[in-house]
Scaffold this active site. Structure first.
Site: not given
Ligand code: F6P
Length: 273
Positions: A63, A136, A78, A156
């Site tokens: 993030h 993470h 977070e 991502r």
């Molecule tokens: O992209 P993904 O795998 O759905 O993960 C998103 C989620 O991961 C987090 O950032 C936690 O790491 C949540 O706040 C968020 O909604």
């Protein structure tokens, strides 16, 4: 001051979520729920609190900070408080060694990034703070409470081949190729009541009624999330039990006589840009 009230919840389906949630939650038939959000009230728009329930790995992600977020986005720091964990549950935070952007990019593209990350074992009561820029991923078999800046800006880097969008370029621009700093890891046993006192939010875990120091620390708007027992407003108009969340203008307006374990959350001193 607006009266205390229970916040609306939002269930979010996720590929990595669960068909069956632990009590008191219940996933709608046929839906795989990964997150339960408490809609941030206008009086306290800076923080978002979620329950997360995993059955598979979340994406390897990162993030931005407020400084790095683009107009219309917000930064996202977070923290996670683990509520329950399978015996082999793990989560990945930071890299095993220092890595450059080109190496992160190549590893995200060929899927070896998982092996570059440090996988930490997780048990109930463990606490992890994630500054912006920390790469993470959360593993399967975990139930946790996430307290975060009120932001949905996630980049991502890798998603195990699942057909979801990746954000490699933006993720690489903010990813820090460094190990996780031990000071950001803690536990309820080690920290006691005041778990996180960061720039964007404060998180306390209170057993029974809050003491004078907690009242002093939570003088203004806050969220109260009972984990065991219930919290009610002194005017009797609002009540939250386990799995629910109350907004209140001040801690003094809440009655903890039926509370056993409650999380308290308020905004930090830094306001989103
Ligand atoms: O992209 P993904 O795998 O759905 O993960 C998103 C989620 O991961 C987090 O950032 C936690 O790491 C949540 O706040 C968020 O909604």
């Amino acid at each position: 001051m607006t009266p205390a009230r229970r916040l609306p919840t939002r269930m979010v389906a996720k590929v990595w979520g669960r068909d069956h949630l632990p009590a008191p939650f219940a996933a709608p038939e046929g839906e795989r729920i990964g997150e339960i959000w408490f809609e941030p009230p206008p009086e306290l728009p800076q923080v978002l609190v979620k329950y997360l329930f995993t059955s598979e790995k979340l994406s390897v992600q990162v993030h931005p900070s407020d400084m790095q977020a683009l107009p219309g986005e917000a930064g996202k720091e977070e923290c996670w408080l683990v509520l329950d964990a399978d015996p082999d549950a793990r989560l990945a935070i930071g890299f095993e060694r220092e890595v450059g952007s080109a190496e992160i990019e190549a590893a995200a593209q060929d899927g070896t990034i998982e092996g570059l990350l440090t996988w930490h074992s997780a048990r109930a009561g463990d606490l992890f703070y994630l500054p912006a820029g920390t790469v993470h991923a959360i593993g399967p078999g975990l139930s946790l409470v996430e307290v975060q800046q009120n932001s949905d800006t996630t980049f991502r880097l890798y998603d195990y081949g699942r057909p979801r969008e990746l954000h490699l370029e933006r993720g690489l621009a903010v990813a820090q190729g460094v190990p996780y700093a031990e000071e950001h890891r803690g536990s309820v046993a080690a920290r006691g009541q005041a778990l996180i006192d960061g720039p964007h939010f404060r998180l306390d875990r209170v057993e029974g009624a809050p003491d004078a120091a907690t009242h002093a620390a939570f003088a203004g708007a806050l969220l109260a999330l009972p984990l065991v027992g219930a919290v009610v407003s002194r005017d009797g108009a609002a009540r939250a039990g386990a799995g629910e969340c109350l907004y209140a203008g001040s801690l003094a307006s809440l009655d903890f006589s039926g509370a056993e374990v409650t999380l308290l959350v308020r905004a930090g001193q830094v306001r989103a840009a």
